[in-house]
Design a protein around this motif. Structure first.
Motif, short mmCIF file in Angstrom:
data_model
loop_
_atom_site.label_atom_id
_atom_site.label_comp_id
_atom_site.label_asym_id
_atom_site.label_seq_id
_atom_site.Cartn_x
_atom_site.Cartn_y
_atom_site.Cartn_z
N THR A 314 -5.21 5.82 -7.44
CA THR A 314 -4.19 4.77 -7.47
C THR A 314 -4.81 3.43 -7.88
OG1 THR A 314 -2.95 5.92 -5.73
CG2 THR A 314 -2.41 3.60 -6.12
N ALA A 318 -3.96 1.18 -11.15
CA ALA A 318 -3.66 -0.26 -11.10
C ALA A 318 -4.47 -1.02 -12.14
CB ALA A 318 -3.95 -0.80 -9.70
N GLU A 329 3.44 -4.33 -11.39
CA GLU A 329 3.17 -2.91 -11.15
C GLU A 329 1.75 -2.70 -10.66
OE1 GLU A 329 4.82 -0.17 -14.37
OE2 GLU A 329 5.05 -2.13 -15.33
N ALA A 330 0.81 -3.45 -11.21
CA ALA A 330 -0.59 -3.34 -10.78
C ALA A 330 -0.73 -3.75 -9.32
CB ALA A 330 -1.49 -4.21 -11.66
N GLU A 331 -0.07 -4.85 -8.94
CA GLU A 331 -0.12 -5.30 -7.54
C GLU A 331 0.46 -4.24 -6.61
OE1 GLU A 331 1.90 -8.61 -4.58
OE2 GLU A 331 1.93 -8.97 -6.74
N SER A 332 1.58 -3.64 -7.01
CA SER A 332 2.21 -2.60 -6.19
C SER A 332 1.27 -1.42 -5.99
CB SER A 332 3.51 -2.15 -6.85
OG SER A 332 4.08 -1.07 -6.15
N ARG A 333 0.58 -1.00 -7.06
CA ARG A 333 -0.35 0.13 -6.95
C ARG A 333 -1.55 -0.22 -6.07
NH1 ARG A 333 1.74 5.11 -8.09
NH2 ARG A 333 2.89 5.09 -10.07
N CYS A 334 -2.05 -1.45 -6.18
CA CYS A 334 -3.16 -1.86 -5.31
C CYS A 334 -2.75 -1.79 -3.84
CB CYS A 334 -3.60 -3.28 -5.67
SG CYS A 334 -4.65 -3.39 -7.13
N THR A 361 -5.31 -9.61 -9.54
CA THR A 361 -3.93 -9.48 -10.01
C THR A 361 -3.09 -10.67 -9.56
OG1 THR A 361 -4.14 -7.08 -9.89
CG2 THR A 361 -1.91 -7.96 -10.01
#
Length: 364
Positions: A314, A318, A329-334, A361
């Motif tokens: 994951t 990200a 989206e990157a923040e959500s995955r982190c 991010t």
């Protein structure tokens, strides 16, 4: 029902299923092989004199090995415990030659070590292999059998990062297999493990050469697809570390093609897929890398992979999103990766990397 017509028919069925199992095994059809070996076992146990038939022990041995390959580890462990008990009964029955049974015990302990290594229990594997070496001291020497045991011992030591101890054992086994007859698969595996040791010790050109030699040996052997796939993955790893990204990409793609053709390689396939995604990141191919990580997450979920492995994937996903300026989206995955690590009490170093990625991010 010894020597009766019913017993003879039962023995015929047992031997027929055993033969079919061997055909499936030699063609990398491990589910079919396991089913045939089970049916052979069930026929053999109906015989009063089953311990007089060495094929019975071989069917049990191959069943346990198939279950290991298919990642059915709890069933494989049960199969090995049953097998060792039946081997003890064979020894007590006096129906078979003692030296032959000791040799069988060495093979079984060596195969058991494979399961223990798959379960990330290298210390237990080392103990099983030590017992096998002790048995070999009691019986007339078979260099090939000894070579197989010390090769597995080298693998167990490699998994414990005891590389200085592992390398001499691996080279000893290599000398045996290079001089032996009909041991190409052993030679290929030995060269692959030597390549891993060389890679971990930073000798990358030597490592790449060993992996290529391994693939050259294995490529001409029937039933070596599993080992070829693993050698290709490791070759890609060495090439990537050496900065040969395009070569590494080709190696991982070859490994994926092999994994798709071979039953029981689902987890190895995910590892190859993720390694391919990493080398695509190295080359700035963010979109293709993103698709591979997303697919790997789905496959991990289907396999019930541990939270730490899913968190690492994951986090890498990200990173691909971050480099495509898809920051939300990157923040959500982190954050998902952090939740997974909290859930599993994952490693601090990995958590630190996630926090750093998240901070970058948010700063953007």
């Amino acid at each position: 029902m010894r020597d009766s017509p019913t017993a003879r028919r039962t023995l015929e069925r047992a031997l027929e299923f055993f033969g079919r199992g061997n055909e499936h095994f030699d063609s990398d059809r491990f589910s079919g092989a396991a089913d045939c070996y089970r049916r052979a076992r069930d026929e053999f146990v109906e015989l009063d004199d089953r311990h007089a038939h060495i094929e019975y022990i071989y069917a049990l041995t191959n069943l346990a090995l198939c279950l290991t390959i298919l990642d059915e580890h709890s069933k494989a462990d049960e199969a090995y415990q049953f097998l060792l008990e039946e081997l003890r009964r064979c020894e007590e029955s006096g129906m078979q030659d003692r030296l032959s049974l000791l040799n069988d015990r060495v093979v079984i302990l060596t195969n058991l070590a494979i399961l223990l290594l798959e379960e990330d229990r290298p210390v237990d594997a080392e103990a099983a292999l030590g017992e096998a070496l002790s048995i070999l001291e009691e019986i007339p020497g078979d260099d090939i059998v000894r070579g197989r045991v010390i090769l597995r011992l080298a693998v167990a030591l490699t998994d414990q990062e005891r590389l200085a101890e592992a390398e001499p054992l691996c080279r000893e086994a290599l000398d045996v297999f290079e001089q032996g007859d009909d041991c190409g698969i052993d030679l290929g595996r030995c060269l692959m493990n030597l390549g891993i040791i060389e890679m971990e010790r930073g000798r990358l050109p030597e490592s790449i050469s060993s992996f290529n030699r391994s693939l050259a040996v294995l490529g001409s052997l029937e039933g070596s697809g599993w080992d070829q796939a693993l050698a290709s993955i490791n070759l890609g790893n060495a090439q990537r570390k050496y900065g040969r990204f395009a070569d590494a990409e080709q190696s991982y793609r070859r490994a994926l093609e092999m994994c798709d053709r071979i039953e029981g390689m689902r987890l190895d396939r995910v590892h190859a897929e993720q390694n391919l995604a990493l080398v695509l990141m190295d080359q700035g191919k963010w979109e293709e890398s993103e698709k591979l990580y997303a697919k790997a997450l789905d496959e991990y979920a289907a396999l019930g992979a541990c939270a730490v492995d899913r968190a690492r994937t994951t986090m890498n996903l990200a990173m691909t999103l971050f480099h495509q300026d898809r920051l939300e989206e990157a923040e959500s995955r982190c954050r998902q990766a952090l939740e997974l690590l909290d859930e599993s009490e994952g490693s601090r170093s990995l958590a630190g990397g996630v926090w750093l990625n998240l901070a970058n991010t948010l700063r953007e």
